[in-house]
Design an enzyme around this catalytic site. Structure first.
Site: not given
Ligand code: ITT
Length: 182
Positions: A13, A40, A69, A142-144, A162, A167
């Site tokens: 990501n 995962e 994660d 993502g969820y932003d 942000k 987090h």
């Molecule tokens: P990895 O390859 O690092 O695992 P990933 O996208 O699968 O990448 P995660 O499983 O850690 O990452 O994240 C879960 C999801 O949560 C991610 O795909 C986003 O959709 C969302 N997410 C995580 N952090 C976010 C943020 O800061 N803002 C918005 N969405 C976020």
């Protein structure tokens, strides 16, 4: 002053890397990127998933690294999607989540950062409390566009700071305090 040994962020990501790089830069830590899909495991614990992702990343890269994660936990949905956040974003997305929610819109975003090198495996966790907006607001990843941190009226996507309160920021701050003194 930057710490001289290289530190890598392993993830599929780009957005996560860009934010982590900006945040760690502000703490004087230079972060490089290795773009990889990590294995995962299925688990209800973000920490277990993070530790296994870090082990997988180290076995593939053999360099000092961090992985992250994350999960968004929605009260009305009893903590769902939590560890399944990535899958749920790709399937029902933000509109799907908005359609599921009624009155109680409380939620939290959780980040686990796990560091791994030859001898050390160490995790740092943090959360930010907030709520889910009624509509998609702002252009973010993502969820932003649907997450509103407490004490704000704006979603993460609408905020310009942000990276000073998320987090991710909080978990990376804990990590930095440890990393710079280890
Ligand atoms: P990895 O390859 O690092 O695992 P990933 O996208 O699968 O990448 P995660 O499983 O850690 O990452 O994240 C879960 C999801 O949560 C991610 O795909 C986003 O959709 C969302 N997410 C995580 N952090 C976010 C943020 O800061 N803002 C918005 N969405 C976020």
């Amino acid at each position: 002053m930057h710490k001289s040994s290289d530190l890598y962020f392993v993830s599929s990501n780009n957005h996560k890397y860009q934010e982590a790089k900006t945040i760690l830069d502000s703490f004087g830590i230079k972060l490089r990127f290795i773009k990889l899909n990590l294995e995962e495991i299925q688990s209800n614990s973000l920490k277990e998933i993070a530790v296994s992702k870090a082990r997988d990343a180290f076995s593939k890269c053999k360099k000092p690294l961090i992985i992250e994660d994350d999960g968004i936990f929605i009260n009305f949905l009893h903590g769902f999607p939590g560890p399944y956040s990535s899958y749920i974003f790709k399937t029902i997305g933000n509109n799907g989540i908005l359609n599921l929610l009624k009155q109680n819109r409380k939620a939290k975003f959780v980040s686990i950062i796990t560091y791994c090198d030859k001898n050390i495996l160490q995790s740092f966790d943090a959360k930010i409390d907030g709520s889910i907006s009624k509509h998609v607001k702002g252009k973010g990843w993502g969820y932003d566009p649907i997450f509103i941190p407490n004490n704000s009226k704006k979603t993460f996507a609408e905020l310009n700071n942000k990276n000073e309160l998320s987090h991710r920021y909080k978990a990376l701050k804990k990590f930095s305090n440890w990393y710079l003194h280890k």
